[in-house]
Design a protein around this motif. Structure first.
Motif, short mmCIF file in Angstrom:
data_model
loop_
_atom_site.label_atom_id
_atom_site.label_comp_id
_atom_site.label_asym_id
_atom_site.label_seq_id
_atom_site.Cartn_x
_atom_site.Cartn_y
_atom_site.Cartn_z
N ALA A 9 0.88 -1.26 0.02
CA ALA A 9 -0.11 0.05 -0.21
C ALA A 9 0.80 1.13 -0.09
CB ALA A 9 -1.03 -0.01 1.19
N LYS A 10 2.01 1.13 0.79
CA LYS A 10 2.94 2.40 0.83
C LYS A 10 3.33 2.71 -0.67
CE LYS A 10 7.14 2.10 1.94
NZ LYS A 10 8.52 1.71 2.60
N THR A 11 3.74 1.57 -1.26
CA THR A 11 4.51 1.57 -2.71
C THR A 11 3.29 2.47 -3.47
OG1 THR A 11 5.90 0.16 -2.31
CG2 THR A 11 5.34 0.49 -4.54
N LEU A 12 2.14 1.93 -3.48
CA LEU A 12 1.05 2.37 -4.40
C LEU A 12 0.98 3.78 -4.11
CD1 LEU A 12 -1.15 1.42 -6.09
CD2 LEU A 12 -2.54 1.31 -4.31
N ILE A 13 0.74 4.17 -2.79
CA ILE A 13 0.78 5.63 -2.42
C ILE A 13 1.72 6.55 -2.93
CG2 ILE A 13 0.40 7.02 -0.32
CD1 ILE A 13 -1.05 4.91 1.07
N ILE A 14 2.97 6.21 -2.70
CA ILE A 14 4.09 6.84 -3.16
C ILE A 14 4.19 7.24 -4.51
CG2 ILE A 14 6.59 6.70 -3.21
CD1 ILE A 14 6.65 5.64 -0.30
N ARG A 15 3.73 6.12 -5.37
CA ARG A 15 3.59 6.23 -6.76
C ARG A 15 2.82 7.21 -7.37
NH1 ARG A 15 1.53 1.18 -10.62
NH2 ARG A 15 -0.53 2.17 -9.36
N ALA A 16 1.59 7.42 -6.69
CA ALA A 16 0.58 8.19 -7.03
C ALA A 16 0.81 9.82 -6.14
CB ALA A 16 -0.85 7.56 -6.28
N LYS A 17 1.52 9.93 -5.60
CA LYS A 17 1.86 10.88 -4.61
C LYS A 17 2.06 12.26 -5.58
CE LYS A 17 4.27 13.34 -0.67
NZ LYS A 17 5.32 13.06 0.10
N PRO A 18 3.04 12.07 -6.40
CA PRO A 18 3.54 13.43 -7.16
C PRO A 18 2.41 13.97 -7.83
CG PRO A 18 4.95 11.53 -7.50
CD PRO A 18 3.82 10.78 -6.55
N TYR A 19 1.11 13.10 -8.27
CA TYR A 19 0.09 13.62 -8.96
C TYR A 19 -0.91 14.50 -8.08
CZ TYR A 19 1.85 10.64 -12.69
OH TYR A 19 2.98 9.81 -13.44
N TRP A 20 -0.82 14.10 -6.77
CA TRP A 20 -1.76 14.90 -5.76
C TRP A 20 -1.45 16.27 -5.80
CZ3 TRP A 20 -1.35 10.23 -2.00
CH2 TRP A 20 -1.97 9.23 -2.78
N ALA A 21 -2.48 17.15 -5.33
CA ALA A 21 -2.25 18.50 -5.15
C ALA A 21 -1.83 18.70 -3.65
CB ALA A 21 -3.42 19.28 -5.41
N ALA A 22 -2.35 17.74 -2.83
CA ALA A 22 -2.34 18.11 -1.23
C ALA A 22 -2.65 16.82 -0.44
CB ALA A 22 -2.67 19.15 -0.80
N PHE A 23 -2.48 16.69 0.77
CA PHE A 23 -3.13 15.63 1.58
C PHE A 23 -3.98 16.72 2.46
CE2 PHE A 23 0.91 13.58 0.98
CZ PHE A 23 0.44 12.13 0.84
N ASN A 24 -5.32 16.47 2.50
CA ASN A 24 -6.04 17.44 2.91
C ASN A 24 -7.35 16.93 3.52
OD1 ASN A 24 -8.40 19.69 2.87
ND2 ASN A 24 -6.91 20.86 1.75
N ASN A 25 -7.70 17.47 4.72
CA ASN A 25 -8.79 17.06 5.58
C ASN A 25 -10.15 17.89 5.63
OD1 ASN A 25 -7.57 14.45 6.36
ND2 ASN A 25 -6.86 15.25 8.46
#
Length: 369
Positions: free
Chosen positions: A210-226
Motif C-alpha cells: 500500500a505504501k508503494t502504491l501511495i508513493i507512486r501516486a503522490k506526485p500527481y496529488w495536489a495535497a493531503f487535505n482533511n
C-alpha cells in the motif's frame, strides 16, 4: 407571624440549605456539585446544527461549548497531551477501542437515555463496545470518492474505482486537481481496498504494498487535505477528492447554491470503502455527566437527529429520524447504501502499539518522498 413560627421557619430553611449543600456529595451526576452550567463537547467540525444546539440550550437552560478535531488521530493526540474537561466526545470506532482500553470513558446510565430505543439494532452491539456500556450511535459516514461530474466524465475517467486516485494512467489527466485525506488509517485503508485486502488488514507486507502504491501516486496529488477540499471541490479548483460522504454532500450543496456550471457527485468505489460509526461517549474528565446524558437523549429524538443528516448529509442509525430526513438524501446510495453496497463496507479496528509504530514509520516515509 408569631416568634415561634418565625424561629421554626428559619430552622427549617437552614436545614434545607445545609441539605442542599451536602446532598449527593461526591456524585459526578449531581449538578449542584458542578462548576457551572456548561456542557463541553469535543466534536468533528460542522457536525451539529447550530439551531439544534440552541434548542438544547433553551431546554436545559445551559450553554454548550465546542472544540473540534479533524480526525481520530488528532482527537487521541489532544487527549493524550492533557486536554481535559470534556463532557462528551464523538469518536469513531477505532478510536473507541483505544479510549475504552485506556479507561478514559465513563459508563452510561441507560435509564437516563430512554430514546436509545430509536437506534437501529444493526448499529448496536458493535465489536468495540458489544454491550453499549459506553457508546450511543450518533451518525455514520463513508470514506469515498467525490468528483466534478462534468470534468471527469468529459475526460472519460472511471468514477467507481479507487484507481482514479492511485493509477498514473488516470492521474496524469488530472494532475494537481486531486487531494487525499491527511489520515494514516484512512489513506492506507483506501490503498488496501484497491489492492484487494481488508481495510483493517495489518499484514506488514500488505502495508508495504500500500505504501508503494501511495508513493507512486503522490506526485500527481495536489495535497493531503482533511478540510479545505470541501470548498476547493465546490469552486472547481479540485476535480477529485478522497474524503467523507458528509463533506462531499456539503461540497455538492455549496456548488449548487452558488450557481456553478458543474455538479459534485460522490460514490462508493466498487472495491469497497470504510464505514465510520461515530458515537456519543462520556469522558471521565467531564464535570457535567448529567447534562451529557440529557444531550444524548435529546439528540436521539427523531427530529433532532434528522436535522443533523439534513444539514450535513451524514448517514443516520436512528430509525425514528428517517421520516424527517429529506427524500433526496434517503435516496442517495452514497449516504444510505443498499444491502449489496453495505456488504462492501468495513469499519476500521484498533491497532496495537507495535502496529502504530510501524504505521508511523510508513507514514513518515510517505510524507518525505
Amino acid at each position: 407571624m408569631k416568634a415561634s413560627i418565625i424561629r421554626s421557619y428559619f430552622v427549617c430553611l437552614l436545614i434545607s440549605i445545609l441539605a442542599g449543600c451536602t446532598s449527593g456529595s461526591g456524585s459526578g451526576d449531581n449538578p449542584s456539585n458542578q462548576q457551572d452550567n456548561v456542557l463541553r463537547l469535543f466534536n468533528w467540525n460542522n457536525y451539529i446544527s447550530q439551531k439544534t444546539v440552541e434548542r438544547f440550550e433553551q431546554m436545559c437552560q445551559c450553554r454548550v461549548t465546542q472544540d473540534y478535531y479533524s480526525d481520530n488521530e488528532e482527537l487521541l493526540a489532544k487527549l493524550a497531551a492533557g486536554a481535559t474537561g470534556y463532557d462528551l466526545l464523538v469518536p469513531t470506532g477505532d478510536a473507541m477501542d483505544t479510549l475504552i482500553r485506556q479507561g478514559a470513558l465513563r459508563e452510561l446510565d441507560k435509564s437516563k437515555i430512554p430514546n436509545l430505543k430509536n437506534i437501529d439494532p444493526g448499529y448496536l452491539k458493535t465489536k468495540f463496545d458489544p454491550d453499549n456500556r459506553y457508546s450511543v450511535p450518533y451518525a455514520n459516514t463513508i470514506t469515498l470518492l467525490g468528483f466534478n461530474r462534468e470534468k471527469i466524465t468529459g475526460l472519460g475517467l472511471p468514477t467507481d474505482s479507487w484507481a482514479i486516485i492511485f493509477e498514473p494512467e488516470y492521474l496524469k489527466k488530472i494532475k494537481g486537481r486531486v487531494t487525499v485525506l491527511d489520515s494514516q488509517r484512512e489513506l492506507l485503508a483506501a490503498a488496501l481496498k484497491y489492492l484487494g485486502y481488508s481495510a483493517h488488514d495489518t499484514d506488514e507486507a500488505h502495508w508495504q504494498q500500500a505504501k508503494t502504491l501511495i508513493i507512486r501516486a503522490k506526485p500527481y496529488w495536489a495535497a493531503f487535505n482533511n478540510t479545505s477540499y470541501i470548498r476547493e471541490l465546490a469552486v472547481g479548483n479540485l476535480w477529485v477528492a478522497h474524503g467523507y460522504s458528509n463533506d462531499m454532500f456539503q461540497a455538492a450543496q455549496d456548488a449548487k447554491k452558488t450557481g456553478r456550471q458543474f455538479s459534485i457527485d460522490f460514490v462508493i468505489p466498487k472495491e469497497g470503502a470504510v464505514l465510520s460509526l461515530d458515537s456519543m461517549v462520556l469522558h471521565r474528565s467531564g464535570h457535567r455527566p448529567d447534562l451529557a446524558h440529557r444531550f444524548i437523549n435529546f439528540m436521539l429524538e427523531g427530529e433532532n437527529s434528522a436535522e443533523l443528516t439534513n444539514l450535513t448529509g451524514s448517514g443516520n442509525p436512528n430509525l425514528d429520524a428517517r421520516p424527517h430526513i429529506h427524500p433526496e438524501i434517503i435516496a442517495n446510495p452514497a449516504i444510505f447504501p443498499d444491502a449489496a453496497q453495505f456488504s462492501r463496507l468495513e469499519m476500521l479496528e484498533d491497532i496495537n502499539h507495535t502496529q502504530r509504530r510501524l504505521l508511523s514509520r510508513i507514514w513518515t516515509e510517505i510524507k518525505l518522498r
